[in-house]
Design a protein around this motif. Structure first.
Motif, mmCIF file in Angstrom:
data_model
loop_
_atom_site.group_PDB
_atom_site.id
_atom_site.type_symbol
_atom_site.label_atom_id
_atom_site.label_comp_id
_atom_site.label_asym_id
_atom_site.label_seq_id
_atom_site.Cartn_x
_atom_site.Cartn_y
_atom_site.Cartn_z
ATOM 1 N N ARG A 199 0.824 -1.212 0.000
ATOM 2 C CA ARG A 199 0.000 0.000 0.000
ATOM 3 C C ARG A 199 0.863 1.269 0.000
ATOM 4 O O ARG A 199 0.462 2.326 0.496
ATOM 5 C CB ARG A 199 -0.947 0.018 1.202
ATOM 6 N N ALA A 200 2.079 1.160 -0.531
ATOM 7 C CA ALA A 200 3.028 2.276 -0.474
ATOM 8 C C ALA A 200 2.498 3.512 -1.176
ATOM 9 O O ALA A 200 2.770 4.648 -0.760
ATOM 10 C CB ALA A 200 4.367 1.852 -1.083
ATOM 11 N N ALA A 201 1.747 3.306 -2.253
ATOM 12 C CA ALA A 201 1.262 4.452 -3.015
ATOM 13 C C ALA A 201 0.418 5.394 -2.161
ATOM 14 O O ALA A 201 0.357 6.599 -2.419
ATOM 15 C CB ALA A 201 0.457 3.970 -4.219
ATOM 16 N N GLN A 202 -0.220 4.844 -1.124
ATOM 17 C CA GLN A 202 -1.071 5.675 -0.275
ATOM 18 C C GLN A 202 -0.275 6.699 0.537
ATOM 19 O O GLN A 202 -0.827 7.706 0.985
ATOM 20 C CB GLN A 202 -1.895 4.789 0.665
ATOM 21 N N LEU A 203 1.011 6.432 0.718
ATOM 22 C CA LEU A 203 1.837 7.368 1.489
ATOM 23 C C LEU A 203 1.893 8.733 0.803
ATOM 24 O O LEU A 203 1.980 9.765 1.471
ATOM 25 C CB LEU A 203 3.258 6.815 1.657
ATOM 26 N N ALA A 204 1.858 8.733 -0.515
ATOM 27 C CA ALA A 204 1.942 9.993 -1.251
ATOM 28 C C ALA A 204 0.727 10.882 -1.014
ATOM 29 O O ALA A 204 0.784 12.097 -1.225
ATOM 30 C CB ALA A 204 2.087 9.707 -2.740
#
Length: 540
Positions: A199-204
């Motif tokens: 779910r790394a994309a959510q960090l942006a």
């Protein structure tokens, strides 16, 4: 003292003697900052016999006791007092170790004219209002001719909140980074393993705290404190840390994340315990001591063990708290850098994500991309990898530059060939005809000449009907709401016997279709050298 510690003290004293009385020292975690400043106290002297006191400012309870212990060992004959909570100092001791929170309301007992030296531990906090008000009272907040000296120590002498340390310190007089100290054997080697964060994309998309600040903790917890993320983190540790690592420190986002992670470790049969800022001080100290003694393998925390914690037994760090702050990352890594018997290195298990998320991960400290996946590499290995990546990038850039220069050369050669053809004294009929034309036809390739502006293009080229036949084609560009469309090529004629007649017909057609004076051969811009921007446009 170690050689670099002696050099650090010498650098401080030299700067002060040369008139800079507010100095900073940047030393990696584990370098022995407390040892250095405790030895500095007696080495720094002033001419005024009434100035004999030293005030040490710290911001956390653990740091107060740590500093007091070091000073007591170094100066058994001096009076050393603690100003914190229920412990009230007299204000006249040789050395006072003071908590910032407690000292703020008890300043009146301290005479600034009796203090020779102010030491600030974890000095990256020194620009906070709680510190500056104390420094203002002592008369060292701003640059002055006072014989009092201010020395700040920190592993991270920079601020992520935009406030400048330059407002309280005039110069950083000594710096020693952790990589240098690892190479020299003063700190433990790091061994790094990185794992792609789910779910790394959510960090942006997460909010941040303050200008250029770190992730909002509530938002961050919602991304990482999930059943799948927590289970994945524990599985990674079981695979790479369990059995080989005796003392693992886990960094979590918030209390709920700490509890969730602890429960997952225990579900897998691991004796894991946790501490937070809400933990009872007695229970906290007991858990810390048992962890140091190796009575359980995993200790979890949130925001508690990022500064000033002396746990040299830590041989594994599980980084479950993504951050955008280089300072915080360095502070967390610092927990595993201290040397300890039977500890050869410290394994860092770091969860990484793409550069667009803003995350700062262990690879970024070595100049690598934040999502670089590495498996069991040492800090030295990462340095070598970063060098290879740099060389690869330089090779690609050199190739691209070479190709661009090649394109520029080809374009210039083409232009030169055209100019020579027009001005060389008429060596053939095509040259004579081009020289006679009022337009600057461009030779695109043998047998093809083009005239083009922003509205369209006209081409004179060899006809398919025969080797001596010529054709004229034209297309139009249509611009609508910021978009450009082009029509299909329209054949104006396709069976003219020679180039001279073809170009004369094309000139007549061009005069009707093209109104841009820049296309004329005698346009003023053609008499000046091409600008860099024009050359770049040609090779795009």
């Amino acid at each position: 003292l170690r050689p670099y510690q002696e050099k650090c003290i010498d650098s401080i004293l030299t700067a002060i003697n040369n008139g800079t009385n507010r100095v900073g020292v940047s030393l990696a975690t584990g370098a022995g900052k407390t040892v250095i400043f405790s030895h500095l106290i007696d080495r720094f002297t002033v001419d005024d016999p009434l100035r004999s006191q030293t005030l040490v400012l710290v911001h956390r309870k653990e740091l107060v006791f740590q500093a007091a212990t070091h000073c007591a060992n170094a100066y058994p004959n001096k009076t050393i007092e603690i100003e914190m909570g229920k412990s009230h100092a007299s204000g006249t001791a040789d050395i006072t170790i003071a908590s910032i929170q407690s000292l703020s309301g008890r300043l009146e007992k301290y005479d600034p004219n009796s203090i020779k030296l102010v030491i600030v531990d974890e000095a990256h906090h020194a620009v906070a209002a709680s510190y500056t008000s104390i420094l203002e009272y002592l008369g060292i907040r701003h640059k002055s001719d006072s014989p009092m000296a201010l020395v700040g120590f920190s592993a991270t002498l920079s601020r992520h909140d935009g406030l400048k340390l330059g407002s309280v310190m005039d110069k950083i007089v000594y710096h020693r980074d952790f990589m240098t100290m690892v190479k020299e054997g003063w700190l433990a080697q790091l061994r790094i393993l990185t794992v792609q964060l789910k779910r790394a994309a959510q960090l942006a998309e997460l909010r941040t705290i303050g200008k250029n600040g770190d992730y909002n903790l509530q938002d961050l917890s919602a991304v990482v404190n999930t059943d799948s993320q927590v289970a994945a983190a524990v599985r990674i540790w079981l695979k790479y840390g369990a059995g080989t690592r005796k003392s693992t420190l886990v960094f979590c986002v918030d209390i709920n994340h700490v509890i969730h992670m602890t429960e997952e470790f225990r579900k897998m049969g691991i004796d894991a315990r946790y501490l937070t800022g809400n933990s009872n001080s007695v229970a906290r100290q007991q858990i810390i001591e048992e962890f140091k003694e190796g009575k359980f393998p995993v200790l979890l925390n949130c925001g508690l063990f990022t500064e000033g914690t002396d746990l040299p037994n830590i041989d594994c760090l599980l980084m479950c708290r993504p951050t955008k702050s280089r300072n915080l990352l360095m502070q967390m890594l610092g927990r595993g850098l201290r040397l300890s018997p039977n500890k050869s290195d410290c394994l860092v298990i770091d969860f990484v994500a793409g550069i667009q998320t803003g995350i700062v991960s262990t690879p970024t400290l070595f100049g690598l991309d934040p999502d670089e996946v590495v498996n069991n590499l040492t800090a030295n290995d990462l340095n070598s990898l970063a060098q290879r990546r740099k060389e690869e990038a330089e090779a690609v850039a050199a190739y691209q530059k070479e190709q661009k220069l090649k394109q520029i050369t080809e374009v210039r050669d083409l232009i030169l060939e055209q100019d020579l053809l027009i001005s060389s004294g008429v060596v053939d009929s095509i040259g004579r005809t081009l020289a006679e034309s009022r337009y600057a036809w461009v030779r695109a390739k043998p047998g093809e000449y083009i005239l083009q502006d922003s509205l369209g293009s006209t081409t004179v080229d060899k006809s398919e009907l025969g080797p001596m036949r010529w054709t004229l084609q034209h297309y139009v560009k249509i611009h609508v709401r910021g978009m450009t469309f082009r029509t299909d090529n329209r054949v104006i004629f396709d069976d003219i016997e020679d180039f001279e007649h073809a170009l004369h017909a094309s000139d007549t057609y061009a005069a009707r279709e093209f109104t841009d004076p820049l296309l004329l051969k005698n346009a003023p811009w053609r008499k000046t050298p091409a600008s860099a921007k024009q050359v770049d446009l040609l090779v795009k």
